[in-house]
Scaffold this motif. Structure first.
Motif, PDB file in Angstrom:
ATOM      1  N   VAL A 131       0.801  -1.231   0.000  1.00 41.15           N
ATOM      2  CA  VAL A 131       0.000   0.000   0.000  1.00 41.15           C
ATOM      3  C   VAL A 131       0.840   1.291   0.000  1.00 41.15           C
ATOM      4  O   VAL A 131       0.294   2.387   0.072  1.00 41.15           O
ATOM      5  N   ILE A 132       2.161   1.139  -0.110  1.00 38.41           N
ATOM      6  CA  ILE A 132       3.004   2.355  -0.094  1.00 38.41           C
ATOM      7  C   ILE A 132       3.146   2.947  -1.484  1.00 38.41           C
ATOM      8  O   ILE A 132       3.354   2.218  -2.447  1.00 38.41           O
ATOM      9  N   LYS A 133       3.069   4.266  -1.562  1.00 40.76           N
ATOM     10  CA  LYS A 133       3.365   4.940  -2.829  1.00 40.76           C
ATOM     11  C   LYS A 133       4.790   5.494  -2.774  1.00 40.76           C
ATOM     12  O   LYS A 133       5.600   5.232  -3.643  1.00 40.76           O
ATOM     13  N   SER A 134       5.071   6.255  -1.740  1.00 33.41           N
ATOM     14  CA  SER A 134       6.429   6.787  -1.583  1.00 33.41           C
ATOM     15  C   SER A 134       6.678   7.140  -0.118  1.00 33.41           C
ATOM     16  O   SER A 134       5.737   7.205   0.677  1.00 33.41           O
ATOM     17  N   VAL A 135       7.944   7.354   0.183  1.00 32.86           N
ATOM     18  CA  VAL A 135       8.327   7.627   1.567  1.00 32.86           C
ATOM     19  C   VAL A 135       9.306   8.790   1.568  1.00 32.86           C
ATOM     20  O   VAL A 135      10.171   8.883   0.700  1.00 32.86           O
ATOM     21  N   GLN A 136       9.149   9.661   2.551  1.00 34.16           N
ATOM     22  CA  GLN A 136      10.131  10.740   2.705  1.00 34.16           C
ATOM     23  C   GLN A 136      11.064  10.337   3.842  1.00 34.16           C
ATOM     24  O   GLN A 136      10.590  10.000   4.937  1.00 34.16           O
ATOM     25  N   ILE A 137      12.348  10.346   3.561  1.00 31.31           N
ATOM     26  CA  ILE A 137      13.302   9.931   4.604  1.00 31.31           C
ATOM     27  C   ILE A 137      14.342  11.037   4.839  1.00 31.31           C
ATOM     28  O   ILE A 137      14.529  11.920   3.989  1.00 31.31           O
ATOM     29  N   MET A 138      15.012  10.945   5.997  1.00 36.98           N
ATOM     30  CA  MET A 138      16.189  11.792   6.225  1.00 36.98           C
ATOM     31  C   MET A 138      17.371  10.851   6.295  1.00 36.98           C
ATOM     32  O   MET A 138      17.340   9.851   7.020  1.00 36.98           O
ATOM     33  N   ASN A 139      18.405  11.149   5.500  1.00 37.08           N
ATOM     34  CA  ASN A 139      19.552  10.234   5.504  1.00 37.08           C
ATOM     35  C   ASN A 139      20.543  10.603   6.607  1.00 37.08           C
ATOM     36  O   ASN A 139      20.330  11.544   7.375  1.00 37.08           O
ATOM     37  N   GLY A 140      21.621   9.859   6.680  1.00 35.26           N
ATOM     38  CA  GLY A 140      22.599  10.030   7.752  1.00 35.26           C
ATOM     39  C   GLY A 140      23.353  11.353   7.701  1.00 35.26           C
ATOM     40  O   GLY A 140      24.105  11.672   8.634  1.00 35.26           O
ATOM     41  N   LEU A 141      23.128  12.123   6.621  1.00 37.06           N
ATOM     42  CA  LEU A 141      23.756  13.449   6.535  1.00 37.06           C
ATOM     43  C   LEU A 141      22.747  14.552   6.869  1.00 37.06           C
ATOM     44  O   LEU A 141      23.030  15.737   6.728  1.00 37.06           O
ATOM     45  N   GLY A 142      21.550  14.123   7.244  1.00 34.71           N
ATOM     46  CA  GLY A 142      20.516  15.107   7.595  1.00 34.71           C
ATOM     47  C   GLY A 142      19.781  15.653   6.387  1.00 34.71           C
ATOM     48  O   GLY A 142      19.051  16.645   6.489  1.00 34.71           O
ATOM     49  N   LYS A 143      19.938  15.003   5.231  1.00 33.79           N
ATOM     50  CA  LYS A 143      19.273  15.490   4.005  1.00 33.79           C
ATOM     51  C   LYS A 143      17.958  14.728   3.792  1.00 33.79           C
ATOM     52  O   LYS A 143      17.909  13.504   3.966  1.00 33.79           O
ATOM     53  N   ILE A 144      16.935  15.478   3.376  1.00 37.11           N
ATOM     54  CA  ILE A 144      15.625  14.850   3.157  1.00 37.11           C
ATOM     55  C   ILE A 144      15.503  14.433   1.697  1.00 37.11           C
ATOM     56  O   ILE A 144      15.862  15.192   0.799  1.00 37.11           O
ATOM     57  N   LYS A 145      15.023  13.196   1.448  1.00 33.18           N
ATOM     58  CA  LYS A 145      14.708  12.826   0.067  1.00 33.18           C
ATOM     59  C   LYS A 145      13.507  11.906   0.020  1.00 33.18           C
ATOM     60  O   LYS A 145      13.150  11.268   1.018  1.00 33.18           O
ATOM     61  N   LYS A 146      12.922  11.849  -1.196  1.00 33.62           N
ATOM     62  CA  LYS A 146      11.741  11.010  -1.398  1.00 33.62           C
ATOM     63  C   LYS A 146      12.214   9.716  -2.041  1.00 33.62           C
ATOM     64  O   LYS A 146      13.002   9.766  -3.001  1.00 33.62           O
ATOM     65  N   VAL A 147      11.798   8.588  -1.519  1.00 34.93           N
ATOM     66  CA  VAL A 147      12.219   7.326  -2.141  1.00 34.93           C
ATOM     67  C   VAL A 147      11.000   6.467  -2.465  1.00 34.93           C
ATOM     68  O   VAL A 147       9.960   6.560  -1.813  1.00 34.93           O
ATOM     69  N   GLY A 148      11.174   5.629  -3.467  1.00 31.45           N
ATOM     70  CA  GLY A 148      10.090   4.727  -3.873  1.00 31.45           C
ATOM     71  C   GLY A 148      10.188   3.420  -3.088  1.00 31.45           C
ATOM     72  O   GLY A 148      11.167   3.174  -2.375  1.00 31.45           O
ATOM     73  N   VAL A 149       9.196   2.571  -3.264  1.00 35.91           N
ATOM     74  CA  VAL A 149       9.137   1.314  -2.506  1.00 35.91           C
ATOM     75  C   VAL A 149      10.372   0.441  -2.772  1.00 35.91           C
ATOM     76  O   VAL A 149      10.893  -0.195  -1.844  1.00 35.91           O
ATOM     77  N   ALA A 150      10.842   0.415  -4.016  1.00 35.34           N
ATOM     78  CA  ALA A 150      11.961  -0.476  -4.356  1.00 35.34           C
ATOM     79  C   ALA A 150      13.192  -0.154  -3.504  1.00 35.34           C
ATOM     80  O   ALA A 150      13.891  -1.058  -3.047  1.00 35.34           O
ATOM     81  N   ASP A 151      13.424   1.136  -3.255  1.00 34.02           N
ATOM     82  CA  ASP A 151      14.603   1.542  -2.468  1.00 34.02           C
ATOM     83  C   ASP A 151      14.507   1.128  -1.011  1.00 34.02           C
ATOM     84  O   ASP A 151      15.499   1.110  -0.285  1.00 34.02           O
ATOM     85  N   PHE A 193      16.857  -1.049   3.997  1.00 33.44           N
ATOM     86  CA  PHE A 193      17.449   0.269   3.711  1.00 33.44           C
ATOM     87  C   PHE A 193      18.394   0.650   4.857  1.00 33.44           C
ATOM     88  O   PHE A 193      18.331   0.064   5.944  1.00 33.44           O
ATOM     89  N   PRO A 194      19.322   1.608   4.599  1.00 36.84           N
ATOM     90  CA  PRO A 194      20.352   1.889   5.590  1.00 36.84           C
ATOM     91  C   PRO A 194      19.797   2.209   6.973  1.00 36.84           C
ATOM     92  O   PRO A 194      18.761   2.867   7.102  1.00 36.84           O
ATOM     93  N   ASP A 195      20.513   1.745   7.996  1.00 37.44           N
ATOM     94  CA  ASP A 195      20.073   1.926   9.377  1.00 37.44           C
ATOM     95  C   ASP A 195      20.027   3.394   9.787  1.00 37.44           C
ATOM     96  O   ASP A 195      19.328   3.745  10.741  1.00 37.44           O
ATOM     97  N   ASP A 196      20.800   4.246   9.091  1.00 36.97           N
ATOM     98  CA  ASP A 196      20.782   5.659   9.497  1.00 36.97           C
ATOM     99  C   ASP A 196      19.707   6.473   8.762  1.00 36.97           C
ATOM    100  O   ASP A 196      19.635   7.682   8.919  1.00 36.97           O
ATOM    101  N   TRP A 197      18.866   5.821   7.975  1.00 36.20           N
ATOM    102  CA  TRP A 197      17.733   6.537   7.362  1.00 36.20           C
ATOM    103  C   TRP A 197      16.608   6.643   8.389  1.00 36.20           C
ATOM    104  O   TRP A 197      16.236   5.653   9.026  1.00 36.20           O
ATOM    105  N   ILE A 198      16.061   7.838   8.511  1.00 31.07           N
ATOM    106  CA  ILE A 198      14.906   8.035   9.389  1.00 31.07           C
ATOM    107  C   ILE A 198      13.689   8.314   8.508  1.00 31.07           C
ATOM    108  O   ILE A 198      13.721   9.234   7.678  1.00 31.07           O
ATOM    109  N   ILE A 199      12.664   7.513   8.661  1.00 32.11           N
ATOM    110  CA  ILE A 199      11.440   7.729   7.881  1.00 32.11           C
ATOM    111  C   ILE A 199      10.708   8.921   8.489  1.00 32.11           C
ATOM    112  O   ILE A 199      10.473   8.956   9.706  1.00 32.11           O
TER     113      ILE A 199
END
Ligand SMILES: Cc1cc2nc3c(=O)[nH]c(=O)nc-3n(C[C@H](O)[C@H](O)[C@H](O)COP(=O)(O)OP(=O)(O)OC[C@H]3O[C@@H](n4cnc5c(N)ncnc54)[C@H](O)[C@@H]3O)c2cc1C
Length: 306
Positions: free
Chosen positions: A153-173, A183-189
């Motif tokens: 049921v997911i379309k997309s997710v906004q995460i913050m990576n280990g550098l504090g940068k926000i990005k949008k990722v798709g389900v495959a990632d 996905f990397p342990d330092d990603w925060i959804i």
């Protein structure tokens, strides 16, 4: 193995943030099992800018762990050294309803979704309302029940990576698998957009009620537990292996196997994390000896022993 910093010295290392730092927070109050030692520091970010600043400025030798609703965690009795982040501010609980989609902050409790589904007559996410925890934790664990999982049921997710940068990722990632993600342990959804389908209020209400009735009948309800303890091995059911191996009546200290569903472990009131983990390990060893199958923990065990 991480250790606690010298008394009160961790706070002095941390950046000045808009959010809150709380020290020596008992994690038994933040987990469904109701056990576990303290978080050395708990950080409640004010919003994503504040979180980004913290991520960039926090010294790299400070361990950081993210806690959601604590419904899939066994925190050990010695607690968690470093910083435990909890997305508990209003900024992480926002919801916006679009056409055939809904976007939810990662800190929103799954059960809070219920009112949006009913008020806006959107279906497809009823299963998620019945799973304890928050939306971010449910994505990380690819939670599922009643034939559906978050991945569906997911379309997309906004995460913050280990550098504090926000990005949008798709389900495959997100690489979501059976009760897991890679996905990397330092990603925060931060937030998630789900696909929804229009439905009637009556249908949605019926599904929600049926699911609740099923859980009350078949699983321990209103008890101190973290849900299914072990993953189902391919083509098999963990509870059947536990029962077949004679482990369904085991207990250690204040921890016992649920009489209602033997893949659930229960804190009967005064269990330690050590009791629960020892009981789990005894089950794994016994099932292995009797069936040659090794059960894998579904519950995530974190922190250090006392
Ligand atoms: C009574 C009961 C019934 C249950 N039934 C089910 C069920 O039917 N199906 C099912 O799948 N599970 C079930 N569970 C287990 C649990 O509810 C789910 O795994 C839930 O999705 C965990 O969410 P949480 O917010 O509590 O995560 P937590 O337990 O707090 O954390 C789990 C993991 O998610 C990570 N995490 C949390 N938030 C974020 C974020 N924003 N970004 C990145 N990582 C994050 C944590 O670091 C941790 O690794 C049940 C549990 C209980 C107690």
């Amino acid at each position: 193995m991480f250790q606690f910093f010298k008394k009160n010295s961790l706070l002095k290392l941390l950046p000045e943030v808009k959010g809150k730092y709380l020290t020596n927070v008992s994690l038994s109050k933040h987990t469904w099992f109701g056990v576990g030692g303290p978080a050395e520091v708990m950080y409640i970010p004010h919003d994503s800018d504040d979180l980004s600043f913290f991520i960039q400025e926090c010294p790299k030798n400070v361990p950081v762990f993210l806690i959601g609703g604590g419904s899939n965690l066994l925190v050990r009795d010695g607690g968690i050294p470093g910083v435990v982040i909890k997305l508990d501010s209003p900024a992480f609980k926002q919801v916006s309803v679009g056409t055939n989609e809904i976007t939810c902050g990662a800190g929103l409790h799954n059960i809070e979704l219920k009112k949006y589904l009913l008020n806006h007559q959107i279906g497809g996410l009823e299963f998620l309302c019945s799973i304890p925890g928050v939306i971010g934790g449910s994505v990380k664990t690819n939670a599922g029940c009643f034939g559906r999982e978050v991945k569906d049921v997911i379309k997309s997710v906004q995460i913050m990576n280990g550098l504090g940068k926000i990005k949008k990722v798709g389900v495959a990632d997100l690489e979501l698998g059976y009760r897991s993600s890679c996905f990397p342990d330092d990603w925060i959804i931060l937030s998630i957009t789900f696909v929804t389908t229009p439905d009637t209020k009556e249908n949605i209400e019926k599904k929600l009620n049926d699911q609740k009735a099923y859980r009350v009948a078949k699983q321990p309800y209103n008890q101190k537990t973290a849900g299914s303890t072990f993953k189902n091995p391919q083509g098999l059911r963990a509870w059947e292996l536990i029962k077949k191996s004679g482990c369904d009546t085991l207990s250690v200290g204040g921890a016992k196997v649920s009489e209602k569903h033997c893949n659930f472990l229960i804190n009967t009131g005064n269990a330690t994390a050590k009791d629960i983990e020892t009981l789990g390990e005894i089950i794994i060893n016994t099932v292995r000896q009797k069936t040659y199958i090794t059960l894998e923990w579904e519950i995530k065990r974190v922190g250090i022993d006392k």
